[in-house]
Design a protein around this motif. Structure first.
Motif, PDB file in Angstrom:
ATOM      1  N   VAL A 120       0.844  -1.206   0.000  1.00 32.01           N
ATOM      2  CA  VAL A 120       0.000   0.000   0.000  1.00 32.01           C
ATOM      3  C   VAL A 120       0.879   1.255   0.000  1.00 32.01           C
ATOM      4  O   VAL A 120       0.601   2.217  -0.743  1.00 32.01           O
ATOM      5  N   LEU A 121       1.951   1.234   0.794  1.00 29.52           N
ATOM      6  CA  LEU A 121       2.815   2.418   0.865  1.00 29.52           C
ATOM      7  C   LEU A 121       3.488   2.682  -0.481  1.00 29.52           C
ATOM      8  O   LEU A 121       3.594   3.831  -0.917  1.00 29.52           O
ATOM      9  N   MET A 122       3.914   1.599  -1.150  1.00 26.83           N
ATOM     10  CA  MET A 122       4.527   1.758  -2.470  1.00 26.83           C
ATOM     11  C   MET A 122       3.505   2.343  -3.446  1.00 26.83           C
ATOM     12  O   MET A 122       3.831   3.229  -4.246  1.00 26.83           O
ATOM     13  N   ALA A 123       2.268   1.853  -3.363  1.00 23.43           N
ATOM     14  CA  ALA A 123       1.230   2.367  -4.264  1.00 23.43           C
ATOM     15  C   ALA A 123       0.939   3.830  -3.968  1.00 23.43           C
ATOM     16  O   ALA A 123       0.643   4.617  -4.866  1.00 23.43           O
ATOM     17  N   LYS A 124       1.039   4.199  -2.682  1.00 19.39           N
ATOM     18  CA  LYS A 124       0.844   5.614  -2.314  1.00 19.39           C
ATOM     19  C   LYS A 124       1.910   6.479  -2.970  1.00 19.39           C
ATOM     20  O   LYS A 124       1.622   7.555  -3.503  1.00 19.39           O
ATOM     21  N   LEU A 125       3.137   5.966  -2.923  1.00 18.99           N
ATOM     22  CA  LEU A 125       4.242   6.701  -3.551  1.00 18.99           C
ATOM     23  C   LEU A 125       3.995   6.851  -5.053  1.00 18.99           C
ATOM     24  O   LEU A 125       4.145   7.943  -5.611  1.00 18.99           O
ATOM     25  N   MET A 126       3.571   5.742  -5.680  1.00 17.57           N
ATOM     26  CA  MET A 126       3.297   5.806  -7.118  1.00 17.57           C
ATOM     27  C   MET A 126       2.153   6.771  -7.411  1.00 17.57           C
ATOM     28  O   MET A 126       2.158   7.473  -8.420  1.00 17.57           O
ATOM     29  N   SER A 127       1.184   6.795  -6.499  1.00 19.14           N
ATOM     30  CA  SER A 127       0.043   7.689  -6.673  1.00 19.14           C
ATOM     31  C   SER A 127       0.504   9.143  -6.640  1.00 19.14           C
ATOM     32  O   SER A 127       0.102   9.963  -7.472  1.00 19.14           O
ATOM     33  N   LYS A 128       1.405   9.453  -5.669  1.00 16.48           N
ATOM     34  CA  LYS A 128       1.934  10.817  -5.540  1.00 16.48           C
ATOM     35  C   LYS A 128       2.718  11.192  -6.801  1.00 16.48           C
ATOM     36  O   LYS A 128       2.555  12.284  -7.359  1.00 16.48           O
ATOM     37  N   LEU A 129       3.587  10.273  -7.247  1.00 17.72           N
ATOM     38  CA  LEU A 129       4.453  10.570  -8.386  1.00 17.72           C
ATOM     39  C   LEU A 129       3.662  10.700  -9.684  1.00 17.72           C
ATOM     40  O   LEU A 129       4.049  11.451 -10.585  1.00 17.72           O
ATOM     41  N   SER A 130       2.551   9.967  -9.775  1.00 21.80           N
ATOM     42  CA  SER A 130       1.794  10.005 -11.031  1.00 21.80           C
ATOM     43  C   SER A 130       0.745  11.113 -11.007  1.00 21.80           C
ATOM     44  O   SER A 130      -0.055  11.235 -11.931  1.00 21.80           O
TER      45      SER A 130
END
Lengths: 376, 78
Positions: free
Chosen positions: A303-313
């Motif tokens: 989930v944390l990795m997906a959060k990071l990807m969400s922020k970056l995208s």
């Protein structure tokens, strides 16, 4: 009278030990979970029944030459059963969602942190008196965090056969408990606004891409991680049989008859490892606790990795799909879909979660390969 | 005690290396998938040329015309 005494000497009643009775109780509990609660019934039912059979005194089922002994010796000690199941899973897996959005592979990779963090945890547990896990034991326990039954059994049979029963039971029980374990962690780490992010529709994937994918994965395994070849190789063989479309009969057999037959014997053989003297130990308790920790950390990391990807995208990725990075196909993806729907009634994340979900299968196979290469 | 500390250090090493390898492996796969996707675009369905009579399907015909042709064929066959 003498005949009667001889008969009495052969009955189960005369030979029961309390440990065996307790293990039969565990077997019955697994049967209850499988039949009444529908928890991974395909495996928990044969495992539960195997546990009962393995604890019958004087039955000789698990002694050398007995059926369960053979099932274990032929299928699990050699690693053949989990690998055949992996081939069937490969033949059932559609990598379309992953190929359409390859970045989700990173989510499948992040969720494997649960495995490696638990490796550390299992060693740290040695500080508690009564626990003595070797590095091999710790690795076999940690793989529960991969949430992949066949991978866990394969690795345990290679690294820590004496812990296999407890590890297999923990792995399958937690996979069944995914709908209970994951949602609280997912909700804790995301905001309602993040949970209701809608994702773009996935592009179409050509047949040629789908055929080339398993070949590419095998190629990479050969180059970088030969230790993972048994798992990845069988998985890709099954997938190629499905996607090539020229051997529908073989693909059908791999994902139906063969996997069913193997599942029966795998379950029985794992159940045979649930004998009182092997299961009723303090280590089992540790394995159950560590398994739950591994699962939770894996979910959180995804989930944390997906959060990071969400922020970056710029908010194009819904962080919930990271939770599907722990394999447990397709249960984890369904849980993501459900939690997503709770936040936004028009938000269908199932297909988006299938990408990280199948990436998780690859990720845990790679992680198992790494552990085998280092510790095997 | 020291042996456990040593084991913990080893486990930490395996953790860092393992996560690194998993990420590298799957990242290379991402590159691979992207390259394959670039060389294998989805074949676009051929659009029917507007105005060409031979591509007109039955659905495109006026139902009255179809009925007329059908009855003519029936009469011819009878």
């Amino acid at each position: 009278m003498e005949g009667l005494m001889a008969f009495w000497g052969e009955t189960g009643i005369a030979h029961f030990t309390s440990g065996q009775l307790l293990m039969m109780g565990v077997g019955c509990l697994l049967l209850y979970l499988a039949i009444k609660r529908g928890f991974e019934p395909l495996l928990l039912l044969p495992i539960g029944f195997g546990a009962i059979l393995a604890n019958i005194p004087n039955a000789g089922f698990t002694d050398e030459g007995g059926l369960l002994w053979y099932a274990y010796h032929v299928g699990i000690e050699t690693g053949i059963f989990p690998l055949l199941i992996f081939m069937g899973v490969g033949a059932m897996t559609d990598f379309g969602a992953l190929i359409a959005n390859p970045k989700t592979l990173l989510l499948g990779a992040a969720a494997q942190f649960g495995i490696f963090a638990t490796l550390l945890g299992a060693i740290a547990l040695n500080l508690v008196p009564g626990f003595e896990f070797s590095m091999q034991d710790a690795a076999a326990i940690a793989i529960i965090g991969g949430a992949d039954g066949p991978t866990a059994i394969f690795l345990a049979s290679k690294l820590a056969p004496e812990l296999l029963g407890a590890i297999a039971v923990a792995a399958y029980s937690y996979m069944a408990l995914v709908p209970l374990i994951q949602p609280p962690i997912m909700k804790l780490l995301t905001t309602p606004a993040e949970r209701s992010i809608k994702m773009e529709q996935l592009r179409e994937v050509s047949k040629r891409e789908k055929i080339l994918f398993p070949l590419m994965v095998v190629g990479l395994t050969v180059l970088f991680l030969p230790a993972a070849t048994p798992l990845v190789g069988m998985f890709c063989l099954g997938n190629l049989m499905k996607e090539s479309g020229v051997v529908d009969r073989l693909s059908g057999t791999a994902q139906n008859e063969l996997i069913n037959i193997v599942t029966i014997f795998l379950g029985l053989a794992v159940g045979s490892k649930l004998s009182a003297e092997q299961f009723l130990r303090i280590e089992t308790l540790g394995i159950l606790v560590l398994g739950a920790v591994a699962f939770s950390i894996g979910t959180a990391a995804g989930v944390l990795m997906a959060k990071l990807m969400s922020k970056l995208s710029g908010g194009k990725v819904n962080p919930l799909i990271g939770a599907a990075g722990v394999s447990a196909v397709p249960m984890a993806a369904r849980v993501v879909n459900r939690v997503g729907l709770e936040a936004n009634h028009q938000n269908f994340l199932l297909m988006h979660a299938m990408g990280p979900n199948v990436a998780g299968v690859l990720g845990s196979a790679v992680a198992a390969g790494v552990l085998l290469a280092v510790l095997g | 005690m020291t042996s456990i500390n040593q084991q913990l250090v080893d486990a930490l090493g395996i953790m860092v290396m393992g996560m690194g390898l998993v990420f590298i492996f799957l990242s290379i796969l991402i590159v691979g998938i992207t390259i394959v996707a670039k060389f294998n675009p989805i074949p676009q369905p051929v659009k029917p040329v507007p105005g060409a009579t031979n591509t007109t399907t039955a659905q495109g015909l006026d139902p009255k015309l179809v009925a007329a042709i059908t009855s003519a064929i029936h009469q011819y066959r009878a």
